[in-house]
Design a protein around this motif. Structure first.
Motif, PDB file in Angstrom:
ATOM      1  N   TYR A  24      -2.522 -52.760  55.373  1.00  0.00           N
ATOM      2  CA  TYR A  24      -3.098 -52.719  54.035  1.00  0.00           C
ATOM      3  C   TYR A  24      -4.606 -52.482  54.089  1.00  0.00           C
ATOM      4  O   TYR A  24      -5.173 -51.783  53.238  1.00  0.00           O
ATOM      5  N   LEU A  25      -5.265 -53.048  55.102  1.00  0.00           N
ATOM      6  CA  LEU A  25      -6.716 -52.919  55.226  1.00  0.00           C
ATOM      7  C   LEU A  25      -7.145 -51.635  55.932  1.00  0.00           C
ATOM      8  O   LEU A  25      -8.347 -51.344  56.002  1.00  0.00           O
ATOM      9  N   LEU A  26      -6.192 -50.876  56.445  1.00  0.00           N
ATOM     10  CA  LEU A  26      -6.521 -49.677  57.205  1.00  0.00           C
ATOM     11  C   LEU A  26      -7.338 -48.664  56.408  1.00  0.00           C
ATOM     12  O   LEU A  26      -8.353 -48.152  56.932  1.00  0.00           O
ATOM     13  N   PRO A  27      -6.981 -48.330  55.168  1.00  0.00           N
ATOM     14  CA  PRO A  27      -7.810 -47.355  54.427  1.00  0.00           C
ATOM     15  C   PRO A  27      -9.258 -47.817  54.256  1.00  0.00           C
ATOM     16  O   PRO A  27     -10.186 -47.010  54.411  1.00  0.00           O
ATOM     17  N   LEU A  28      -9.448 -49.091  53.921  1.00  0.00           N
ATOM     18  CA  LEU A  28     -10.812 -49.608  53.772  1.00  0.00           C
ATOM     19  C   LEU A  28     -11.570 -49.554  55.088  1.00  0.00           C
ATOM     20  O   LEU A  28     -12.753 -49.195  55.130  1.00  0.00           O
ATOM     21  N   THR A  29     -10.885 -49.890  56.171  1.00  0.00           N
ATOM     22  CA  THR A  29     -11.521 -49.853  57.492  1.00  0.00           C
ATOM     23  C   THR A  29     -11.940 -48.434  57.866  1.00  0.00           C
ATOM     24  O   THR A  29     -13.046 -48.204  58.369  1.00  0.00           O
ATOM     25  N   VAL A  30     -11.067 -47.476  57.596  1.00  0.00           N
ATOM     26  CA  VAL A  30     -11.382 -46.073  57.893  1.00  0.00           C
ATOM     27  C   VAL A  30     -12.600 -45.615  57.091  1.00  0.00           C
ATOM     28  O   VAL A  30     -13.497 -44.939  57.615  1.00  0.00           O
ATOM     29  N   MET A  31     -12.646 -45.989  55.815  1.00  0.00           N
ATOM     30  CA  MET A  31     -13.790 -45.606  54.989  1.00  0.00           C
ATOM     31  C   MET A  31     -15.079 -46.240  55.495  1.00  0.00           C
ATOM     32  O   MET A  31     -16.132 -45.585  55.550  1.00  0.00           O
ATOM     33  N   LEU A  32     -15.020 -47.498  55.858  1.00  0.00           N
ATOM     34  CA  LEU A  32     -16.217 -48.173  56.364  1.00  0.00           C
ATOM     35  C   LEU A  32     -16.715 -47.530  57.655  1.00  0.00           C
ATOM     36  O   LEU A  32     -17.919 -47.268  57.805  1.00  0.00           O
ATOM     37  N   PHE A  33     -15.808 -47.268  58.593  1.00  0.00           N
ATOM     38  CA  PHE A  33     -16.199 -46.666  59.869  1.00  0.00           C
ATOM     39  C   PHE A  33     -16.829 -45.293  59.660  1.00  0.00           C
ATOM     40  O   PHE A  33     -17.856 -44.963  60.259  1.00  0.00           O
ATOM     41  N   ASN A  34     -16.206 -44.478  58.820  1.00  0.00           N
ATOM     42  CA  ASN A  34     -16.695 -43.115  58.636  1.00  0.00           C
ATOM     43  C   ASN A  34     -17.922 -43.037  57.735  1.00  0.00           C
ATOM     44  O   ASN A  34     -18.636 -42.031  57.760  1.00  0.00           O
ATOM     45  N   SER A  35     -18.157 -44.082  56.952  1.00  0.00           N
ATOM     46  CA  SER A  35     -19.353 -44.088  56.107  1.00  0.00           C
ATOM     47  C   SER A  35     -20.620 -44.397  56.898  1.00  0.00           C
ATOM     48  O   SER A  35     -21.725 -44.193  56.388  1.00  0.00           O
ATOM     49  N   ILE A  36     -20.475 -44.905  58.121  1.00  0.00           N
ATOM     50  CA  ILE A  36     -21.643 -45.204  58.944  1.00  0.00           C
ATOM     51  C   ILE A  36     -21.730 -44.275  60.154  1.00  0.00           C
ATOM     52  O   ILE A  36     -22.398 -44.572  61.132  1.00  0.00           O
ATOM     53  N   LYS A  37     -21.019 -43.151  60.067  1.00  0.00           N
ATOM     54  CA  LYS A  37     -21.089 -42.131  61.110  1.00  0.00           C
ATOM     55  C   LYS A  37     -22.016 -41.003  60.677  1.00  0.00           C
ATOM     56  O   LYS A  37     -22.139 -40.694  59.481  1.00  0.00           O
ATOM     57  N   ASP A  38     -22.634 -40.357  61.661  1.00  0.00           N
ATOM     58  CA  ASP A  38     -23.354 -39.122  61.404  1.00  0.00           C
ATOM     59  C   ASP A  38     -22.348 -38.024  61.084  1.00  0.00           C
ATOM     60  O   ASP A  38     -21.216 -38.039  61.569  1.00  0.00           O
ATOM     61  N   LEU A  39     -22.749 -37.067  60.253  1.00  0.00           N
ATOM     62  CA  LEU A  39     -21.823 -36.017  59.825  1.00  0.00           C
ATOM     63  C   LEU A  39     -21.314 -35.199  61.006  1.00  0.00           C
ATOM     64  O   LEU A  39     -20.136 -34.829  61.050  1.00  0.00           O
ATOM     65  N   ASN A  40     -22.180 -34.916  61.966  1.00  0.00           N
ATOM     66  CA  ASN A  40     -21.742 -34.148  63.142  1.00  0.00           C
ATOM     67  C   ASN A  40     -20.696 -34.911  63.946  1.00  0.00           C
ATOM     68  O   ASN A  40     -19.723 -34.338  64.427  1.00  0.00           O
ATOM     69  N   GLU A  41     -20.884 -36.211  64.095  1.00  0.00           N
ATOM     70  CA  GLU A  41     -19.907 -37.032  64.808  1.00  0.00           C
ATOM     71  C   GLU A  41     -18.595 -37.092  64.042  1.00  0.00           C
ATOM     72  O   GLU A  41     -17.513 -37.060  64.633  1.00  0.00           O
ATOM     73  N   LEU A  42     -18.697 -37.151  62.739  1.00  0.00           N
ATOM     74  CA  LEU A  42     -17.488 -37.215  61.916  1.00  0.00           C
ATOM     75  C   LEU A  42     -16.675 -35.934  62.033  1.00  0.00           C
ATOM     76  O   LEU A  42     -15.444 -35.965  62.120  1.00  0.00           O
ATOM     77  N   LYS A  43     -17.354 -34.801  62.061  1.00  0.00           N
ATOM     78  CA  LYS A  43     -16.649 -33.518  62.168  1.00  0.00           C
ATOM     79  C   LYS A  43     -16.066 -33.296  63.556  1.00  0.00           C
ATOM     80  O   LYS A  43     -15.002 -32.703  63.705  1.00  0.00           O
TER      81      LYS A  43
END
Length: 286
Positions: A24-43
């Protein structure tokens, strides 16, 4: 008090509950992790990967400079607009619900049951069916496309729910309490203010949480009855995510989504247990 025995069934149950919580918490966790990543790292990496280098730049941009259509002022102004809508709408609808519940429970009048049934129909009316008459009403009142207009809409639509909550809670209050107050000379408003309201704490918490969540997360009324800087944060979030100018910054979008969700998350974390207590407090009369 004897400790519960550890059995295979109990271990399996706890494992299943833990799995459900994590899932249940997985979507929130994914959003939190990716919201503190640099865009290049995310891509370059995976959405499920932990950030190798933490940055809060996406949060800063989502709050203060992200584009929400033709303007690039972030979510800050819309956030405070939502606050300006939610706070008075919650307070007014809660007070009206408490007063209506008090009248329908303690001061019955001829046809009160039919009135209550008619009021409860408001809980089942789809949002879409009231858009046109509500728009006409707002225009006649002179509060169309304004924050007071959105407050009015949420108060009107939410009063049926708050009345239901308070009425069901007040049914469990002994009638003798009100009768004794009448004998002592207390009038209608005095009984409500000095006796009924002080013992309404649990259901007030329920109503505040319910109304806060419904109003803060509302999108339909916000997008139909407001525009520009008078729109709530949910509409601004939609505009931000769908803005196609420049490079698509998914980390900023996820930071914006978390910002929009934080108030309701905090409300449930702080007062969630009182929500369940309040709902069950009036379940049994006597």
């Amino acid at each position: 008090m004897a400790k519960p025995k550890i059995t295979v069934g109990r271990i399996a149950l706890y494992a299943f509950i833990t799995y459900c919580c994590l899932y249940y918490l997985l979507p929130l966790t994914v959003m939190l992790f990716n919201s503190i990543k640099d865009l290049n790292e995310l891509k370059a990496g995976s959405l499920m990967a932990f950030p190798t280098q933490v940055t809060f730049e996406p949060w800063v941009k989502a709050w203060s400079s992200a584009c929400t259509g033709i303007t690039c002022d972030g979510l800050r102004g819309y956030f405070w607009t939502s606050v300006a809508i939610v706070v008075p709408a919650v307070l007014i609808s809660t007070l009206l619900g408490a007063f209506n519940g008090y009248v329908l429970t303690m001061w019955r009048f001829k046809g009160s049951d039919w009135f209550f049934m008619a009021l409860m129909l408001g809980c089942f009316i789809p949002f879409q069916s009231i858009l046109l008459p509500m728009a006409q009403t707002l225009g006649k009142l002179g509060i169309a496309n304004s924050v007071p207009g959105l407050i009015f809409v949420h108060v009107v639509y939410g009063t049926a729910f708050t009345t239901l909550f308070f009425r069901n809670y007040y049914v469990a209050i002994p009638d003798e309490l009100v009768k004794a107050a009448r004998i002592d000379g207390a009038d209608f408003l005095t009984i409500f203010r000095r006796i009924i309201l002080p013992i309404s704490g649990p259901i007030i918490v329920v109503t505040v949480i319910w109304q806060f969540t419904q109003i803060w997360n509302d999108f339909l009324f916000g997008v139909v009855f407001s525009s520009g800087e008078r729109q709530p944060i949910t509409v601004a979030l939609n505009n931000l995510v769908n803005t196609s100018t420049g490079v698509k910054e998914y980390n900023v979008d996820m930071a914006a989504a978390v910002i929009a969700a934080l108030p309701t998350l905090l409300v449930y974390v702080v007062a969630g247990k009182y929500f369940v207590r309040g709902l069950t407090a009036g379940a049994v009369k006597g």
